[in-house]
Design a protein around this motif. Structure first.
Motif, mmCIF file in Angstrom:
data_model
loop_
_atom_site.group_PDB
_atom_site.id
_atom_site.type_symbol
_atom_site.label_atom_id
_atom_site.label_comp_id
_atom_site.label_asym_id
_atom_site.label_seq_id
_atom_site.Cartn_x
_atom_site.Cartn_y
_atom_site.Cartn_z
ATOM 1 N N ARG A 555 0.842 -1.192 0.000
ATOM 2 C CA ARG A 555 0.000 0.000 0.000
ATOM 3 C C ARG A 555 0.881 1.249 0.000
ATOM 4 N NH1 ARG A 555 -5.336 0.889 0.986
ATOM 5 N NH2 ARG A 555 -5.932 2.957 1.782
ATOM 6 N N PRO A 556 0.536 2.269 -0.790
ATOM 7 C CA PRO A 556 1.361 3.491 -0.805
ATOM 8 C C PRO A 556 1.449 4.104 0.595
ATOM 9 C CG PRO A 556 -0.254 3.524 -2.585
ATOM 10 C CD PRO A 556 -0.604 2.358 -1.724
ATOM 11 N N THR A 557 2.651 4.523 0.944
ATOM 12 C CA THR A 557 2.858 5.146 2.245
ATOM 13 C C THR A 557 2.837 6.669 2.102
ATOM 14 O OG1 THR A 557 5.269 5.234 2.064
ATOM 15 C CG2 THR A 557 4.304 3.185 2.909
ATOM 16 N N SER A 558 3.003 7.336 3.209
ATOM 17 C CA SER A 558 2.937 8.800 3.207
ATOM 18 C C SER A 558 3.946 9.427 2.252
ATOM 19 C CB SER A 558 3.163 9.333 4.624
ATOM 20 O OG SER A 558 2.077 9.001 5.457
ATOM 21 N N LEU A 559 5.150 8.854 2.181
ATOM 22 C CA LEU A 559 6.165 9.444 1.312
ATOM 23 C C LEU A 559 5.730 9.413 -0.149
ATOM 24 C CD1 LEU A 559 9.541 8.221 2.874
ATOM 25 C CD2 LEU A 559 8.615 10.541 2.822
ATOM 26 N N TYR A 560 4.992 8.377 -0.543
ATOM 27 C CA TYR A 560 4.483 8.339 -1.914
ATOM 28 C C TYR A 560 3.506 9.482 -2.143
ATOM 29 C CZ TYR A 560 1.961 7.020 -6.097
ATOM 30 O OH TYR A 560 1.387 7.050 -7.344
ATOM 31 N N TYR A 561 2.603 9.678 -1.200
ATOM 32 C CA TYR A 561 1.616 10.748 -1.360
ATOM 33 C C TYR A 561 2.276 12.123 -1.316
ATOM 34 C CZ TYR A 561 -2.138 7.344 -1.045
ATOM 35 O OH TYR A 561 -2.975 6.292 -1.306
ATOM 36 N N VAL A 598 3.315 20.050 5.902
ATOM 37 C CA VAL A 598 2.898 18.655 5.782
ATOM 38 C C VAL A 598 3.503 17.864 6.941
ATOM 39 C CG1 VAL A 598 2.870 16.622 4.301
ATOM 40 C CG2 VAL A 598 2.909 18.906 3.272
ATOM 41 N N ILE A 599 2.664 17.105 7.636
ATOM 42 C CA ILE A 599 3.124 16.239 8.730
ATOM 43 C C ILE A 599 2.505 14.875 8.509
ATOM 44 C CG2 ILE A 599 3.241 15.902 11.229
ATOM 45 C CD1 ILE A 599 2.720 18.926 11.516
ATOM 46 N N ALA A 600 3.312 13.832 8.486
ATOM 47 C CA ALA A 600 2.811 12.517 8.115
ATOM 48 C C ALA A 600 3.473 11.430 8.948
ATOM 49 C CB ALA A 600 3.067 12.260 6.626
ATOM 50 N N GLU A 601 2.713 10.371 9.173
ATOM 51 C CA GLU A 601 3.270 9.168 9.793
ATOM 52 C C GLU A 601 3.694 8.225 8.680
ATOM 53 O OE1 GLU A 601 0.763 9.061 13.960
ATOM 54 O OE2 GLU A 601 -0.281 8.709 12.068
ATOM 55 N N GLU A 602 4.914 7.727 8.752
ATOM 56 C CA GLU A 602 5.509 6.949 7.665
ATOM 57 C C GLU A 602 5.956 5.586 8.177
ATOM 58 O OE1 GLU A 602 7.140 5.438 4.249
ATOM 59 O OE2 GLU A 602 5.771 7.138 4.476
ATOM 60 N N LYS A 603 5.393 4.523 7.574
ATOM 61 C CA LYS A 603 5.738 3.157 7.980
ATOM 62 C C LYS A 603 7.006 2.644 7.305
ATOM 63 C CE LYS A 603 1.145 1.299 9.044
ATOM 64 N NZ LYS A 603 0.112 0.306 8.628
ATOM 65 N N GLY A 604 7.275 3.109 6.107
ATOM 66 C CA GLY A 604 8.372 2.569 5.325
ATOM 67 C C GLY A 604 7.851 1.650 4.247
ATOM 68 N N ALA A 605 8.523 1.655 3.104
ATOM 69 C CA ALA A 605 8.049 0.907 1.945
ATOM 70 C C ALA A 605 8.611 -0.506 1.859
ATOM 71 C CB ALA A 605 8.386 1.676 0.668
ATOM 72 N N ASP A 606 9.686 -0.791 2.580
ATOM 73 C CA ASP A 606 10.270 -2.124 2.568
ATOM 74 C C ASP A 606 10.773 -2.433 3.976
ATOM 75 O OD1 ASP A 606 12.780 -0.779 2.855
ATOM 76 O OD2 ASP A 606 12.914 -0.608 0.678
#
Length: 799
Positions: A555-561, A598-606
């Motif tokens: 699923r796209p993460t915050s960094l993608y958006y 912009v403030i986002a929670e980021e899980k990581g893509a890998d």
């Protein structure tokens, strides 16, 4: 280097000087001119070119050349060496040694300045190059300029009897030597500049003086200095104070350790201070503090942003307590500038220490640093002597500071000017220069849309969304981007026919009803959890399906958006107190031409990035970083966009020790009182207070497959039913799907993800989120600051 750093083998006190060796002090009265085409037999050198012969190099090639020269009676023989290996470089007392430096380092032996200095120190007129690596063109050119004949062994003569001249192919301009403050080696300035100011030997940045910094940063001819000739003060009647100042002026060529003035960066007016390490190591005395304070006060009056390039050894000891007071004086001026709602960017250069670190250098709204710059309060040696511990090599470096939350970003020197210009524009500072020609005006995006309007993804890449030209074709671009989006595409197409604004598009889509779109499942579904062992199939469980989709690893993460939605995004790091939490990503950028935080929670893509970002579970310092960015947004009147995607705040001993509960509560209270628009989109998991800490907003929306809950379904089932396997049932009971949250009034909107779930068509999902955010910002921008705060209060009061 020590001008007397050469050594005769008799310095060791173990070998008598053999007869027939010419003393090192011998200089011939007349010498023939050096010819680059000369071919000499080795034993002719003493007769043809009297004086010391320097053999440059190390290892076996040098050893063989020394042996050949000694056997043929060449006198005197010198080798290049280092202080710590004198005996090794004398080859059994056969040769004298002229030192290149204190410790052996292979890079010394090809350093032009070190080799030439060694040759001149002993009066050598012949330099025999024994290294396999060819000498640089600069070394050959400078040797020829000094009348030193450089020679290398004839390629066909392995006995080293025949040596040929090494001509300088094209005589280069005379070198301008500059020493690296880190490795202490000296290089030609032209080579340093060509290497982006990085030392060719150690890779660290050379220190710039103010003239060089002004040239590299500001528009040509735009810097106008202020208060250049403020009189010095000697508050302590320090012995020899005037002589100290004059000596510093003579050595540095500068009047003081800071220059202040006004300038432009890409046409944008700024007030600037540039500190000088060459003048008393940038120490801050009365004049430095006064010049900085006056510059900041002028910027406050004229409503200019302030940029200070910091570099200092700290307070000026010769001025005692008066120097200490400059810390408070400049800090007070910065506070007044900040209270006026103006921007201060601090740029940390090498080194920034002591009182400057503990005052204005770390008060920037945005703090940038050059790579590997030293930033610290107490000196490394002082700390080690005090705590009796060995500090890591990276201690107090810019990279160390970034990791520990003290900086916003590390910027390469070549990118500093453009980064500063982007930051200024993101804070609504604009160029005051007139366009330079009709062609430029015609091509400017601010002069209306072109007939050749781009479309689709190419359009979004080629025209800034912030321009007036962009607003005319954004709907068309979105239509292209969302082609094949099933029901959503039809709704957007209808909206385009009725409205050309993003708000009109979104509200037309919204009025159609999310549940009516073919790509969106019904808001309610029956649930039938089978008894273990039963063959009865389970009915569709929308809530549990959403949980699984929200947790999908693709699923796209915050960094993608962030990359898809925001232009000119600059990430800002750290809580200014402890660390930079990778689970929270924050910064400034533009969406549809509007500057936002912009403030986002980021899980990581890998897996690697997920581990680095703690799987999107923020620590206290992450929430405090978010608070810092929210306060900055409030100061500059920027709307805030939050992207939520977390299982919840990190639960662990260290989080408790650093006050995770306090950090979340402080975020809730801070967001409740903000007077700028706040929009939150839950793009994945919205877990408990860890999600709510970014969701006290004026508008909260969820993507259709996102979830929002008081805790995880596994945790709910385990606590209430003592059975974690009942998590699917718990998900349905908790009403954590987007449609459930909408029915409860917890959110205002559900954002469709496209024809499939977001990980199947991320561009479509991003386009819908873009549409929602821009529409919500358009609506909220009509409210006053007090109305925004009151609306947010009433939104949560109803619960």
């Amino acid at each position: 280097m020590d001008p007397e750093r050469y050594y005769k083998y008799t310095d060791f006190g173990t070998v008598e000087q053999p007869a027939g060796v010419m003393p090192v002090e011998h200089q011939p009265e007349e010498a023939d001119e050096a010819s680059p085409d000369t071919v000499y037999l080795l034993d002719q050198l003493s007769q043809k070119r009297p004086g010391p012969v320097l053999l440059a190099g190390f290892g076996t090639p040098l050893k063989n050349a020394v042996r050949a020269a000694s056997n043929l009676g060449v006198r005197p023989i010198f080798t290049t060496g280092t202080d710590d290996k004198l005996r090794a470089f004398s080859f059994g007392s056969t040769a004298n040694v002229t030192s290149l430096g204190p410790k052996f380092d292979e890079r010394l032996f090809t350093n032009e300045f070190a080799v030439l200095e060694a040759a001149e120190r002993i009066g050598a007129r012949t330099l025999l190059w024994t290294m396999r690596e060819q000498p640089s063109a600069l070394l050959r050119s400078e040797a020829q300029r000094r009348g030193i004949l450089m020679m290398m062994p004839h390629e066909s003569d392995r006995s080293l009897l025949t040596w040929v001249g090494m001509p300088a192919e094209d005589e280069l301009p005379p070198a301008r030597w500059r020493m690296c403050a880190h490795c202490r080696l000296t290089h030609d300035e032209a080579r340093i500049r060509a290497n982006d100011w990085k030392c060719p030997t150690c890779g660290r940045l050379y220190r710039m003086d103010s003239d060089e910094r002004i040239e590299a940063t500001f528009d040509a001819g735009s810097f106008h200095e202020m208060d250049a000739d403020l009189p010095e003060a000697d508050p302590l009647d320090f012995p020899g104070f005037d002589e100290v100042i004059e000596r510093a002026r003579d050595r540095s060529g500068k009047r003081e350790s800071v220059r202040c003035g006004t300038a432009r960066i890409e046409g944008i007016p700024v007030a600037a201070g540039i500190m000088e390490t060459a003048f008393m190591m940038g120490s801050m005395g009365h004049v430095v503090g006064e010049k900085l304070a006056r510059m900041v006060e002028h910027a406050t009056t004229e409503r200019l942003p302030v940029i200070i390039f910091c570099a200092s050894g700290g307070a000026r000891m010769q001025e005692g307590l008066v120097s200490l007071m400059q810390m408070a004086k400049v800090s007070a001026a910065i506070e007044a500038h900040s209270r006026a709602g103006l921007l201060f960017v601090s740029v940390i250069t090498d080194p920034t220490t002591g009182g400057v670190t503990a005052s204005f250098a770390t008060l920037g709204d945005i703090i940038l640093a050059e790579p590997q710059a030293l930033l610290g309060f107490a000196g490394r040696r002082v700390i080690q002597d005090t705590i009796k511990q060995t500090l890591p090599e990276s201690f107090q470096s810019a990279e160390f500071a970034l990791e520990h939350g003290l900086l916003d970003a590390i910027i390469e020197r070549a990118d500093m000017r453009s980064t500063l210009a982007n930051i200024l524009r993101l804070h609504n500072y604009e160029s005051t220069e007139e366009p330079r020609g009709t062609e430029q005006m015609a091509s400017s995006p601010d002069n209306g849309p072109s007939d050749d309007k781009p479309s689709g993804e190419d359009a979004i890449c080629s025209v800034p969304l912030g321009s007036s030209a962009a607003s005319a074709w954004v709907p068309e671009a979105l239509r292209g981007l969302m082609s094949g989006l099933s029901g959503l595409a039809d709704s957007v197409g209808q909206a385009i026919g009725e409205q050309t604004s993003a708000a009109g598009m979104w509200w037309a889509l919204r009025s159609k009803g999310v549940a009516d779109l073919p790509s969106t499942r019904p808001a309610t579904t029956s649930i039938n959890i089978p008894v273990p062992g039963s063959k009865q199939p389970a009915a569709t469980n929308r809530a549990w399906e959403s949980v699984q989709l929200a947790r999908n690893a693709k699923r796209p993460t915050s960094l993608y958006y962030i990359a898809s939605l925001f232009d000119d995004f600059i990430e800002l790091h750290g809580d200014r107190a402890f660390a930079d939490d990778g689970a929270i990503v924050g910064g400034i950028g533009r969406i549809n031409g509007r500057e936002v935080t912009v403030i986002a929670e980021e899980k990581g893509a890998d897996l690697k990035s997920r581990i680095a970002r703690n799987f999107g579970c923020p620590q206290p310092e992450g929430y405090r970083k978010a608070q810092r960015l929210m306060q900055q947004a409030e100061k500059f009147g920027r709307p805030i966009v939050c992207l939520v995607d977390t299982q919840g705040a990190f639960c662990g001993r260290e989080a408790e020790e650093r006050g995770i509960g306090n950090a979340i509560s402080e975020s809730l209270a801070l967001m409740a009182g903000l007077t700028v628009p706040v929009i939150t989109v839950v793009i994945g998991e919205g877990g408990s207070g860890g999600a709510l800490a970014l969701a006290v907003a004026n508008r909260v929306a969820m993507q259709e497959n996102a979830v929002y809950s008081v805790l995880s379904p596994e945790g709910f089932a385990s606590i209430l039913w003592k059975d974690g396997n009942r998590a699917p049932e718990a998900a349905e009971v908790m009403k954590m799907s987007a449609s459930d949250a909408l029915a409860l009034g917890v959110i205002e909107d559900v954002i469709p993800e496209g024809a499939e779930a977001a990980h199947e068509n991320p561009d479509q999902a991003a386009a819908a989120v873009w549409l929602y955010i821009t529409a919500a910002l358009d609506e909220l921008s009509a409210l006053t600051p007090e109305e925004l705060r009151a609306q947010r209060y009433e939104r949560f009061r109803k619960f």
